[in-house]
Design an enzyme around this catalytic site. Structure first.
Site, short mmCIF file in Angstrom:
data_model
loop_
_atom_site.label_atom_id
_atom_site.label_comp_id
_atom_site.label_asym_id
_atom_site.label_seq_id
_atom_site.Cartn_x
_atom_site.Cartn_y
_atom_site.Cartn_z
N SER A 40 -5.71 -4.11 -21.79
CA SER A 40 -6.91 -3.32 -21.51
C SER A 40 -8.43 -3.66 -22.12
O SER A 40 -9.41 -3.03 -21.71
CB SER A 40 -6.70 -1.63 -21.52
OG SER A 40 -6.43 -1.36 -22.62
N PRO A 88 -20.72 -1.46 -35.00
CA PRO A 88 -21.39 -2.74 -34.23
C PRO A 88 -21.88 -2.46 -33.12
O PRO A 88 -21.14 -1.97 -31.86
CB PRO A 88 -20.30 -3.83 -34.39
CG PRO A 88 -18.98 -2.72 -34.48
CD PRO A 88 -19.31 -1.59 -35.20
N LEU A 128 5.69 -0.88 -25.41
CA LEU A 128 5.09 -0.52 -26.78
C LEU A 128 4.47 -1.76 -27.28
O LEU A 128 4.73 -2.06 -28.65
CB LEU A 128 6.28 0.01 -27.90
CG LEU A 128 6.79 1.53 -27.01
CD1 LEU A 128 7.82 1.85 -28.20
CD2 LEU A 128 5.65 2.33 -27.04
N ILE A 142 -4.50 6.31 -21.61
CA ILE A 142 -4.65 7.09 -20.36
C ILE A 142 -3.32 7.63 -19.79
O ILE A 142 -3.00 8.70 -19.48
CB ILE A 142 -5.29 6.54 -19.36
CG1 ILE A 142 -6.87 5.89 -19.55
CG2 ILE A 142 -5.55 7.33 -17.87
CD1 ILE A 142 -7.58 5.03 -18.68
N TYR A 164 -23.39 -4.31 -29.55
CA TYR A 164 -23.38 -5.71 -29.05
C TYR A 164 -24.76 -6.08 -28.49
O TYR A 164 -25.16 -5.06 -27.61
CB TYR A 164 -22.54 -5.97 -28.17
CG TYR A 164 -20.91 -5.97 -28.47
CD1 TYR A 164 -20.52 -5.94 -29.92
CD2 TYR A 164 -19.78 -5.76 -27.41
CE1 TYR A 164 -19.18 -6.12 -30.23
CE2 TYR A 164 -18.38 -5.77 -27.82
CZ TYR A 164 -18.11 -5.93 -29.09
OH TYR A 164 -16.82 -5.69 -29.44
N LYS A 206 -7.30 -7.66 -13.52
CA LYS A 206 -7.08 -6.58 -12.91
C LYS A 206 -7.34 -6.76 -11.36
O LYS A 206 -6.87 -6.02 -10.41
CB LYS A 206 -8.11 -5.41 -13.17
CG LYS A 206 -7.56 -4.90 -14.81
CD LYS A 206 -6.34 -4.38 -14.86
CE LYS A 206 -6.16 -2.87 -14.14
NZ LYS A 206 -4.97 -2.06 -14.28
N TYR A 208 -10.11 -10.13 -18.34
CA TYR A 208 -9.72 -8.66 -18.15
C TYR A 208 -9.79 -8.21 -16.75
O TYR A 208 -8.94 -7.86 -15.95
CB TYR A 208 -10.25 -7.63 -18.90
CG TYR A 208 -9.82 -6.18 -18.78
CD1 TYR A 208 -8.78 -5.60 -18.47
CD2 TYR A 208 -11.02 -5.48 -18.20
CE1 TYR A 208 -8.37 -4.23 -18.05
CE2 TYR A 208 -10.65 -4.12 -17.85
CZ TYR A 208 -9.47 -3.51 -17.75
OH TYR A 208 -9.21 -2.33 -17.49
#
Ligand code: NAD
Ligand code: TYD
Length: 353
Positions: A89, A214, A39, A16, A216, A163, A159
């Site tokens: 992310s 795949p 990076l 993004i 889930y 956040k 995650y």
């Protein structure tokens, strides 16, 4: 040159972030855009090839958890604004290794807040700290309902918890120190330059190579998909016109069950690759579910529509075709990012399923 604004974009080499940097660099030649990125595996300067020589663009390789490096960048460029996207992310990686998420998403955000506060030294006129977040902080919905800006936080993966913590800290710096912050929480993005660990580019890459796709669990989980350039447009608007201290939810009004999305993608790929209809759908493989897999995310984006006049401009059918075309035409980009470390990750992640 005296620039009208001097903006750090963190994570500008990511998915993004690279769209945001491109939009700002091209649209505002009178702004200086400083891309600050460590990076990691997800950051790739190839994402910015087309704008890297623009006079109003700079790149600084730095880790947002390192206070001295970040403070030095504020001073070097006389920064007056931050658009903060740098993060770990990917939910699956957060399940395998939460600590990187705590470091970058929580500690890194606090380092940035401290650097801004200290450099601006309580003079907050024409300053802005914009924190980019996710709808996953709100938890998981049942079959009905939407996330609004006032939905209580209930994150359920490392995650989303990291956040959520960063969102709380950004708000705390506003309330405690008066830092002029603004936040947005967006639904799932898709489009060019997304790292192929995320569902859509992973599926495109596998379908192209006739590898299993795949899915889930039962594939019933629902996500609300937004074309990444529409997110970048919303970020531009909120940065300029969002009210200090406020949060804006951004979403696509575009809910898809994973299995339906993958079937549609298979059909588009059959068409693009000249395969017999139905060929790619045979690659679908149901695999072990993600631990704690959130059932449904869906955003009520009426506040940003009402207050800032934003709505998605790209329909899913058009956005998905554009995305498939981009991945098929950018073979080399894909080859570069899926080599080495990514292959190891893929083997580990999917061998257990
Ligand atoms: P991404 O993983 O593609 O990119 C993250 C970027 O941050 C990379 O360039 C990486 O090198 C950089 N980075 C990571 N750790 C860093 C560190 N310690 N210091 C400096 N740079 C670091 O992520 P993305 O999908 O582009 O997401 C960007 C932001 O948007 C994140 O904050 C994410 O939570 C949020 N968001 C993403 C989505 C989505 O669907 N992808 C949806 C809503 C919100
Ligand atoms: P993902 O792109 O990882 O985004 P998020 O987990 O942040 O929503 O996954 C989107 C959905 O697709 C999610 O419900 C998990 C599912 N998924 C699969 O079924 N297979 C996969 O290989 C991946 C990566 C995701």
């Amino acid at each position: 040159m005296s620039y009208q604004r001097r903006i750090i974009v963190t994570g500008g080499a990511g998915f993004i972030g690279s769209h945001v940097v491109r939009l700002l660099v091209n649209k505002y030649p009178e702004y200086l855009i400083v891309n600050v990125d460590k990076l990691t595996y997800a950051g790739n300067l190839e994402n910015l090839r087309d704008i890297e020589h623009q006079p109003n663009y700079r790149f600084e390789k730095a880790d947002i958890t390192q206070h001295e490096a970040i403070a030095a960048i504020f001073g070097k460029y006389q920064i007056d604004s931050v658009i903060h996207l740098a993060a770990e992310s990917h939910v699956d990686r957060s399940i395998a290794n939460p600590m990187d998420f705590i470091q970058t998403n929580i500690v890194g955000t606090v380092v940035l807040l401290n650097a801004a506060r200290s450099y601006w030294n309580n003079n907050f006129e024409n300053k802005r700290f914009y924190h980019i977040s996710t709808d996953e902080v709100y938890g998981s919905l049942g079959k009905e309902g939407y996330f609004t800006e006032t939905t209580p936080y209930s994150p359920r993966s490392p995650y989303s918890a990291s956040k959520a913590a960063s969102d709380h800290l950004v708000r705390a710096y506003h309330h405690t120190y008066g830092l002029p912050v603004v936040l947005s929480n967006c639904s799932n993005n898709y489009g060019p330059y997304q790292f192929p660990e995320k569902l859509i580019p992973l599926a495109i890459n596998n379908i192209k190579n006739m590898k299993a796709v795949p899915v889930y669990g039962t594939g019933e989980n629902v996500r609300d998909w937004l074309y990444v350039e529409d997110h970048a447009r919303a970020i531009d608007l909120i940065f300029h016109r969002g009210k200090v201290g406020e949060t804006y939810n951004i979403g696509g009004h575009n809910e898809w069950r994973n299995i339906d999305l993958i079937r549609l993608l298979c059909d588009i790929m059959d068409k693009k690759l000249g395969r017999q209809p139905g060929t790619s759908q045979q690659l679908i493989q149901f695999v072990k579910d993600r631990a704690g897999h959130d059932l449904r995310y869906a955003i009520d984006a009426s506040k940003i529509k009402k207050e800032l006049g934003w709505e998605p401009s790209v329909t899913f059918e058009v956005g998905l075709e554009k995305t498939v075309d981009w991945y098929l035409q950018n073979e080399q980009w894909l080859q570069h990012v899926v080599s080495g470390e990514y292959e190891k990750y893929y083997e580990q992640q999917y061998a257990q399923r």
